[in-house]
Write a protein that holds these residues in place. Structure first.
Motif, mmCIF file in Angstrom:
data_model
loop_
_atom_site.group_PDB
_atom_site.id
_atom_site.type_symbol
_atom_site.label_atom_id
_atom_site.label_comp_id
_atom_site.label_asym_id
_atom_site.label_seq_id
_atom_site.Cartn_x
_atom_site.Cartn_y
_atom_site.Cartn_z
ATOM 1 N N LEU A 295 32.735 38.303 16.690
ATOM 2 C CA LEU A 295 32.826 38.053 18.132
ATOM 3 C C LEU A 295 33.185 39.326 18.894
ATOM 4 O O LEU A 295 32.695 39.563 20.007
ATOM 5 N N GLY A 296 34.038 40.161 18.288
ATOM 6 C CA GLY A 296 34.386 41.429 18.931
ATOM 7 C C GLY A 296 33.173 42.328 19.094
ATOM 8 O O GLY A 296 32.976 42.938 20.158
ATOM 9 N N ALA A 297 32.344 42.418 18.062
ATOM 10 C CA ALA A 297 31.132 43.236 18.128
ATOM 11 C C ALA A 297 30.147 42.653 19.139
ATOM 12 O O ALA A 297 29.507 43.401 19.902
ATOM 13 N N ILE A 298 30.025 41.315 19.161
ATOM 14 C CA ILE A 298 29.109 40.662 20.103
ATOM 15 C C ILE A 298 29.574 40.872 21.538
ATOM 16 O O ILE A 298 28.771 41.124 22.450
ATOM 17 N N ASN A 299 30.879 40.807 21.748
ATOM 18 C CA ASN A 299 31.433 40.960 23.102
ATOM 19 C C ASN A 299 31.197 42.354 23.656
ATOM 20 O O ASN A 299 30.993 42.524 24.867
ATOM 21 N N GLN A 300 31.204 43.345 22.794
ATOM 22 C CA GLN A 300 31.021 44.726 23.248
ATOM 23 C C GLN A 300 29.606 44.972 23.756
ATOM 24 O O GLN A 300 29.403 45.699 24.730
ATOM 25 N N VAL A 301 28.616 44.357 23.108
ATOM 26 C CA VAL A 301 27.218 44.591 23.501
ATOM 27 C C VAL A 301 26.656 43.443 24.329
ATOM 28 O O VAL A 301 25.471 43.435 24.671
ATOM 29 N N GLN A 302 27.513 42.442 24.630
ATOM 30 C CA GLN A 302 27.094 41.287 25.424
ATOM 31 C C GLN A 302 25.888 40.567 24.817
ATOM 32 O O GLN A 302 24.959 40.158 25.528
ATOM 33 N N ALA A 303 25.911 40.407 23.506
ATOM 34 C CA ALA A 303 24.813 39.728 22.811
ATOM 35 C C ALA A 303 25.125 38.240 22.680
ATOM 36 O O ALA A 303 26.242 37.786 22.949
ATOM 37 N N SER A 304 24.105 37.477 22.274
ATOM 38 C CA SER A 304 24.308 36.038 22.061
ATOM 39 C C SER A 304 25.011 35.812 20.719
ATOM 40 O O SER A 304 24.961 36.652 19.822
ATOM 41 N N TYR A 305 25.653 34.669 20.598
ATOM 42 C CA TYR A 305 26.394 34.368 19.371
ATOM 43 C C TYR A 305 25.978 32.998 18.856
ATOM 44 O O TYR A 305 25.342 32.202 19.564
ATOM 45 N N ASP A 306 26.337 32.726 17.604
ATOM 46 C CA ASP A 306 25.993 31.468 16.951
ATOM 47 C C ASP A 306 26.925 30.369 17.473
ATOM 48 O O ASP A 306 28.097 30.308 17.101
ATOM 49 N N VAL A 307 26.394 29.486 18.331
ATOM 50 C CA VAL A 307 27.213 28.445 18.946
ATOM 51 C C VAL A 307 27.730 27.461 17.896
ATOM 52 O O VAL A 307 28.883 27.009 17.958
ATOM 53 N N LYS A 344 47.705 39.794 6.092
ATOM 54 C CA LYS A 344 48.096 41.100 6.640
ATOM 55 C C LYS A 344 47.087 41.571 7.695
ATOM 56 O O LYS A 344 47.466 42.027 8.784
ATOM 57 N N LYS A 345 45.799 41.417 7.387
ATOM 58 C CA LYS A 345 44.754 41.837 8.327
ATOM 59 C C LYS A 345 44.816 41.013 9.610
ATOM 60 O O LYS A 345 44.682 41.547 10.714
ATOM 61 N N PHE A 346 45.031 39.701 9.468
ATOM 62 C CA PHE A 346 45.087 38.828 10.640
ATOM 63 C C PHE A 346 46.238 39.218 11.561
ATOM 64 O O PHE A 346 46.064 39.329 12.780
ATOM 65 N N LEU A 347 47.423 39.438 10.986
ATOM 66 C CA LEU A 347 48.591 39.749 11.803
ATOM 67 C C LEU A 347 48.496 41.145 12.427
ATOM 68 O O LEU A 347 48.952 41.356 13.564
ATOM 69 N N GLN A 348 47.914 42.090 11.704
ATOM 70 C CA GLN A 348 47.782 43.448 12.231
ATOM 71 C C GLN A 348 46.865 43.500 13.462
ATOM 72 O O GLN A 348 47.118 44.225 14.413
ATOM 73 N N LYS A 349 45.774 42.707 13.425
ATOM 74 C CA LYS A 349 44.788 42.755 14.514
ATOM 75 C C LYS A 349 44.963 41.612 15.508
ATOM 76 O O LYS A 349 44.138 41.437 16.412
ATOM 77 N N HIS A 350 46.023 40.822 15.339
ATOM 78 C CA HIS A 350 46.188 39.605 16.120
ATOM 79 C C HIS A 350 46.239 39.880 17.626
ATOM 80 O O HIS A 350 45.427 39.345 18.402
ATOM 81 N N ASP A 351 47.180 40.695 18.070
ATOM 82 C CA ASP A 351 47.353 40.955 19.506
ATOM 83 C C ASP A 351 46.137 41.658 20.105
ATOM 84 O O ASP A 351 45.693 41.320 21.211
ATOM 85 N N GLU A 352 45.591 42.618 19.364
ATOM 86 C CA GLU A 352 44.428 43.365 19.853
ATOM 87 C C GLU A 352 43.221 42.442 20.033
ATOM 88 O O GLU A 352 42.491 42.542 21.040
ATOM 89 N N THR A 353 43.011 41.540 19.085
ATOM 90 C CA THR A 353 41.872 40.624 19.160
ATOM 91 C C THR A 353 42.008 39.677 20.347
ATOM 92 O O THR A 353 41.027 39.398 21.052
ATOM 93 N N ILE A 354 43.221 39.160 20.570
ATOM 94 C CA ILE A 354 43.441 38.243 21.689
ATOM 95 C C ILE A 354 43.161 38.944 23.022
ATOM 96 O O ILE A 354 42.495 38.386 23.908
ATOM 97 N N LEU A 355 43.645 40.165 23.182
ATOM 98 C CA LEU A 355 43.392 40.919 24.419
ATOM 99 C C LEU A 355 41.906 41.201 24.617
ATOM 100 O O LEU A 355 41.387 41.135 25.733
ATOM 101 N N GLN A 356 41.226 41.502 23.533
ATOM 102 C CA GLN A 356 39.810 41.867 23.610
ATOM 103 C C GLN A 356 38.918 40.667 23.937
ATOM 104 O O GLN A 356 37.929 40.794 24.669
#
Length: 389
Positions: A295-307, A344-356
């Motif tokens: 979703l982060g990659a899709i959001n950056q390029v404004q592409a469609s996603y798998d609903v 560990k990966k989830f908690l490390q990127k948690h705040d950044e992902t929510i903001l993004q």
């Protein structure tokens, strides 16, 4: 050329000559060879089916033998048998209640009136403290039929362990020859059937499958049985967990939500076993992490996603919340382990992902926040428990 290669080449040559000499006049050597190959292949498939049927019959006989030996208390050491015979006979009412509560359900033709039990108590209680528990052939759907005997056997086994342990006796399977292999083989067959069903679950879903998953979780939770089962069935269990996850995520049918609810409940039931919960949580979090990255990659390029995948991921969130709450309720938070790579990966990127992603996918980030709160509360609980004197 070594002897083995020479014998193999000679055998092939002899077979080719035999085919050429015995072929009918109206067929070429190639046609006749293909005809013989089809005949042999057909016979081989028939023999394989017969072997499978015989193996299933042998396994069922082993199951009945094990149940019979546990019922009669005929341990090889001889100790528990004498203890059982020394005890006073239980009343028929208490015995039948214990059997029902422990999962050892008896069919109507197996139930006897109290008067009949009293008449035969002089004989039956001397030889065995518990009534016999044959595996009952109950009416069931075609897909359930091959598994019903395995599930009934495993339920009877758990019930008998409950009965014997309530008498301060231990049902130690090490006293029985090949007992652990009988249990693990039965679990393997049950897992095979569960994987086949959950790959393409049919509506309406029978309660049989949830009961089968519950029986599986209870077996693996048993300290005497878990080692034998995990030793043989760990790969099969991992396959089953992945199958349940894929069914939740890849299902694109319009009426998929009923199936997803059923599969989600099955995963929660399986996760009721503390030995399996950590691996299930890690597996589900890996999918959440992967989808958040996509979703982060899709959001950056404004592409469609798998609903469909986006809608289905909320079932994964629900299962994760149930399992994490159960973990904290049981006071086993430290066993989750924040050294797990996915946590560990989830908690490390948690705040950044929510903001993004909060503007484009507010509902998804809301569930991410809830999940992060649960994981952090687990970590706080772990720290508090470790700091206690």
């Amino acid at each position: 050329m070594d002897d083995q290669a020479w014998y193999l080449r000679t055998s092939k040559l002899a077979l080719a000559l035999a085919i050429i000499r015995s072929k009918p006049a109206d067929k070429s050597s190639r046609e006749y060879t293909e005809h013989l190959a089809r005949m042999v292949s057909g016979q081989e498939s028939k023999w394989r089916e017969k072997v499978k049927a015989w193996e299933a019959e042998v396994l069922q006989l082993r199951q009945k033998l094990l149940l019979s030996r546990i019922c009669s208390g005929s341990f090889e050491s001889g100790g528990p048998s004498s203890q059982l015979q020394a005890q006073e006979p239980r009343s028929s009412e208490n015995t039948s209640t214990l059997l029902e509560d422990s999962g050892c359900g008896l069919s109507n033709d197996q139930r006897t009136e109290p008067s009949e039990m009293t008449e035969h108590s002089g004989e039956s209680c001397i030889s065995t403290p518990f009534p016999p528990l044959p595996i009952v052939n109950r009416p069931c759907a075609p897909l359930e039929k091959p598994l019903s005997s395995h599930m009934q056997f495993l339920q009877h086994l758990l019930g008998l362990k409950t009965l014997t342990e309530s008498e301060s006796l231990k049902t130690d399977l090490s006293h029985f020859e090949n007992a652990s292999s009988t249990v693990s083989d039965s679990v393997f067959q049950l897992l095979d059937g569960l994987i086949t069903f959950y790959r393409e679950p049919k509506l309406p879903c029978s309660s049989f499958w949830i009961k089968a998953v519950d029986t599986l979780a209870r077996l693996i939770s048993d300290c005497n049985l878990s080692n034998h089962i995990l030793k043989k069935c760990s790969k099969k269990l991992e396959e089953f967990e992945k199958t349940l996850l894929q069914v939740m995520l890849r299902n694109s049918h319009i009426n998929r939500f009923q199936v997803q609810q059923y599969v989600s409940e099955s995963l929660v039931t399986l996760g009721s076993c503390s030995l399996l919960r950590k691996s299930i949580i890690s597996l589900l979090l890996s999918e959440v992490n992967s989808f958040a990255d996509d979703l982060g990659a899709i959001n950056q390029v404004q592409a469609s996603y798998d609903v469909t995948r986006y809608e289905n991921i909320f079932s994964v969130f629900w299962v994760l919340e149930q399992l994490l709450r159960k973990e904290t309720e049981e006071g086993n938070a430290s066993r989750i382990g924040h050294e797990d790579q996915e946590i560990k990966k989830f908690l490390q990127k948690h705040d950044e992902t929510i903001l993004q992603l909060s503007d484009a996918f507010p509902l998804f980030t809301f569930y991410l926040w809830r999940l992060g709160t649960l994981l952090n509360s687990v970590e706080i609980g772990t720290v508090e428990n470790n700091s206690l004197p």
